[in-house]
Design an enzyme around this catalytic site. Structure first.
Site, PDB file in Angstrom:
ATOM      1  N   GLY A  97       0.785  -1.220   0.000  1.00  0.00           N
ATOM      2  CA  GLY A  97       0.000   0.000   0.000  1.00  0.00           C
ATOM      3  C   GLY A  97       0.819   1.272   0.000  1.00  0.00           C
ATOM      4  O   GLY A  97       0.457   2.250  -0.656  1.00  0.00           O
ATOM      5  N   GLN A 203      -8.494   0.226   3.737  1.00  0.00           N
ATOM      6  CA  GLN A 203      -9.389  -0.266   4.781  1.00  0.00           C
ATOM      7  C   GLN A 203     -10.798  -0.533   4.266  1.00  0.00           C
ATOM      8  O   GLN A 203     -11.597  -1.162   4.971  1.00  0.00           O
ATOM      9  CB  GLN A 203      -9.450   0.739   5.934  1.00  0.00           C
ATOM     10  CG  GLN A 203      -8.140   0.937   6.666  1.00  0.00           C
ATOM     11  CD  GLN A 203      -7.711  -0.295   7.448  1.00  0.00           C
ATOM     12  OE1 GLN A 203      -8.470  -1.229   7.657  1.00  0.00           O
ATOM     13  NE2 GLN A 203      -6.454  -0.304   7.886  1.00  0.00           N
ATOM     14  N   GLY A 224      -2.979  -5.810   0.044  1.00  0.00           N
ATOM     15  CA  GLY A 224      -3.252  -7.225   0.189  1.00  0.00           C
ATOM     16  C   GLY A 224      -3.496  -7.666   1.615  1.00  0.00           C
ATOM     17  O   GLY A 224      -4.455  -8.385   1.906  1.00  0.00           O
ATOM     18  N   HIS A 225      -2.638  -7.250   2.540  1.00  0.00           N
ATOM     19  CA  HIS A 225      -2.733  -7.798   3.896  1.00  0.00           C
ATOM     20  C   HIS A 225      -3.856  -7.190   4.720  1.00  0.00           C
ATOM     21  O   HIS A 225      -4.082  -7.596   5.860  1.00  0.00           O
ATOM     22  CB  HIS A 225      -1.390  -7.684   4.631  1.00  0.00           C
ATOM     23  CG  HIS A 225      -1.065  -6.324   5.164  1.00  0.00           C
ATOM     24  ND1 HIS A 225      -1.265  -5.976   6.472  1.00  0.00           N
ATOM     25  CD2 HIS A 225      -0.534  -5.238   4.565  1.00  0.00           C
ATOM     26  CE1 HIS A 225      -0.864  -4.725   6.666  1.00  0.00           C
ATOM     27  NE2 HIS A 225      -0.420  -4.260   5.521  1.00  0.00           N
ATOM     28  N   THR A 261      10.338  -7.915 -11.717  1.00  0.00           N
ATOM     29  CA  THR A 261       9.649  -9.170 -11.968  1.00  0.00           C
ATOM     30  C   THR A 261       8.495  -9.342 -10.990  1.00  0.00           C
ATOM     31  O   THR A 261       8.661  -9.175  -9.783  1.00  0.00           O
ATOM     32  CB  THR A 261      10.624 -10.351 -11.833  1.00  0.00           C
ATOM     33  OG1 THR A 261      11.698 -10.161 -12.750  1.00  0.00           O
ATOM     34  CG2 THR A 261       9.925 -11.663 -12.123  1.00  0.00           C
ATOM     35  N   CYS A 351       0.866   1.967  12.756  1.00  0.00           N
ATOM     36  CA  CYS A 351       2.037   2.808  12.478  1.00  0.00           C
ATOM     37  C   CYS A 351       2.371   3.725  13.647  1.00  0.00           C
ATOM     38  O   CYS A 351       3.458   4.294  13.701  1.00  0.00           O
ATOM     39  CB  CYS A 351       1.785   3.648  11.231  1.00  0.00           C
ATOM     40  SG  CYS A 351       1.509   2.669   9.749  1.00  0.00           S
TER      41      CYS A 351
END
Length: 410
Positions: A97, A203, A224-225, A261, A351
């Site tokens: 992100g 979120q 993703g997480h 890649t 954070c």
């Protein structure tokens, strides 16, 4: 948005949780920190494994070993695009992100001559720091005020936007309070002045319906997480025709916007997570909103007169509850949680965890420091259950009651 309204109750849920217990949560405390990160869904893991074991090829190669990896990336692009009501060619995969936010903000700013960026103070640090980096490069950065629920008022954007504005960046859902912003209105104002609109939807994606056309956004961040895929993969929706300056130069992957890649396994997992979310919405949102409201009601029942909701009662993420508890300001909510080992939760964004200071998000909403430092962020997800929610409320209330009685101190 009725699926996140305060009237939602557990009795209105579509059915009991059908998932098997997650192995990562077995034997541990009750997990109420889903906004920090989600367990990887076993179905997403299954989608990733073939590209960590058998199908190892580089998707940019032209021989046999590249075919399956290349197909996996293409399929994941289609799956994520379907979740967002976008086109596959508008999806750019990133390493997470923060990279997607930076590509959106710096990429958009550096691709055009306009020199003003508009954002707001409760953004993720990735957004705020990207804007600060542009300020160091000579751009003007304007921060919009928030109302008492943490919302940006469209009139405030209208008052400061100009023909110098390159980009407006406003998160769709706040990670601490769950506040949902009026993105469609803000996008319309931005476009009327020739500016782009970026939203960090880390979120919101997979929690509430996200349609990029209805929102009117030009750029949208996916992580993703936050949606049951692994850490280290994300994406940026880039509306067709929007020009960005790439941040990572190299072999020209991802339409020249993100060289390197592709992480095929994690991209495949992100695609699977998107497909799962598309199939399970809106039922999952209704279920989580019911559990969230149950948690609030249980805390209010067990601690009468001590619980204050932070953020809007209605327009918020279905699994996010932020409450302040009266009488613990001298200790702080972080020390309260440390004394409740049976619950894994937070006082704010991951954070900012580990700091005994009021949440900057809550302060920006105008909350007094005493109320802000007494706030808990309790966030629910796919493996949250009604018995867990009731037990977590009991554990929290019992510790607060002991503190008020002066029996113990965390």
């Amino acid at each position: 948005m009725s699926i996140v309204g305060p009237e939602t109750r557990l009795g209105s849920l579509p059915g009991a949780q059908q998932l098997e217990p997650h192995p990562g949560l077995a034997g541990g405390p009750i997990y109420l920190d889903y906004n920090a990160t989600t367990p990887v869904d076993p179905r997403a893991l299954d989608a990733a494994l073939p590209y960590l074991t058998t199908h190892f090829g580089n998707p940019s190669s032209s021989h046999h070993y590249a075919e399956r990896p290349r197909q996996a990336v293409a399929r994941a692009r289609e799956q994520l695009a379907a979740l967002l009501a976008a086109r596959p060619q508008e999806i750019v995969f990133t390493g997470g992100g923060s990279e997607a936010d930076t590509l959106a903000i710096r990429g958009a700013a550096l691709a055009q001559p306009r020199r003003q960026i508009i954002t707001q103070p409760s953004e993720h640090p990735a957004v705020l720091q990207a804007c600060a980096s542009l300020e160091a490069d000579g751009f003007a950065v304007t921060h919009l005020p928030l109302d008492r629920h943490g919302r940006v008022r469209p009139a405030d954007l209208q008052a400061v936007i100009s023909e110098r504005t390159a980009l407006v960046s406003i998160a769709y859902g706040n990670s601490e309070t769950g506040t949902l912003q009026p993105i469609a209105e803000l996008a319309a104002i931005a476009h009327a002045h020739g500016a782009l609109l970026h939203t960090d939807a880390a979120q919101a994606v997979a929690k509430v319906p996200v349609d990029v056309t209805r929102l009117g956004v030009d750029l949208l961040t996916v992580v993703g997480h936050k949606m049951y895929a692994p850490k280290g993969v994300g994406a940026l929706y880039v509306r067709s025709g929007v020009e960005l300056a790439p941040l990572i130069h190299g072999g020209g992957q991802e339409s020249g916007l993100r060289a390197g890649t592709e992480n095929v396994a994690f991209i495949a997992a992100l695609g699977a997570a998107a497909e799962i979310a598309r199939q399970e919405l809106p039922d999952s949102a209704v279920r989580l909103a019911g559990l969230r409201d149950l948690l609030q009601h249980e805390l209010e029942r067990l601690l009468p007169g001590l619980i204050t909701l932070n953020g809007p009662p209605g327009e918020r993420l279905p699994g996010t509850l932020n409450v302040s508890i009266d009488g613990i300001a001298h200790l702080g909510a972080r020390r309260l949680l440390a004394a409740i080992p049976g619950v894994a939760a937070a006082t704010g964004s991951a954070c900012h965890e580990g700091v005994d200071a009021p949440s900057p998000v809550l302060l920006a909403m105008g909350l007094p420091a005493e109320r802000a430092i007494s706030a808990l962020r309790l966030t629910l997800g796919r493996w949250s259950t009604e018995p867990e929610i009731r037990h977590a409320a009991q554990l929290i209330a019992a510790q607060v009651t002991r503190l008020h009685a002066g029996d113990v101190a965390p």
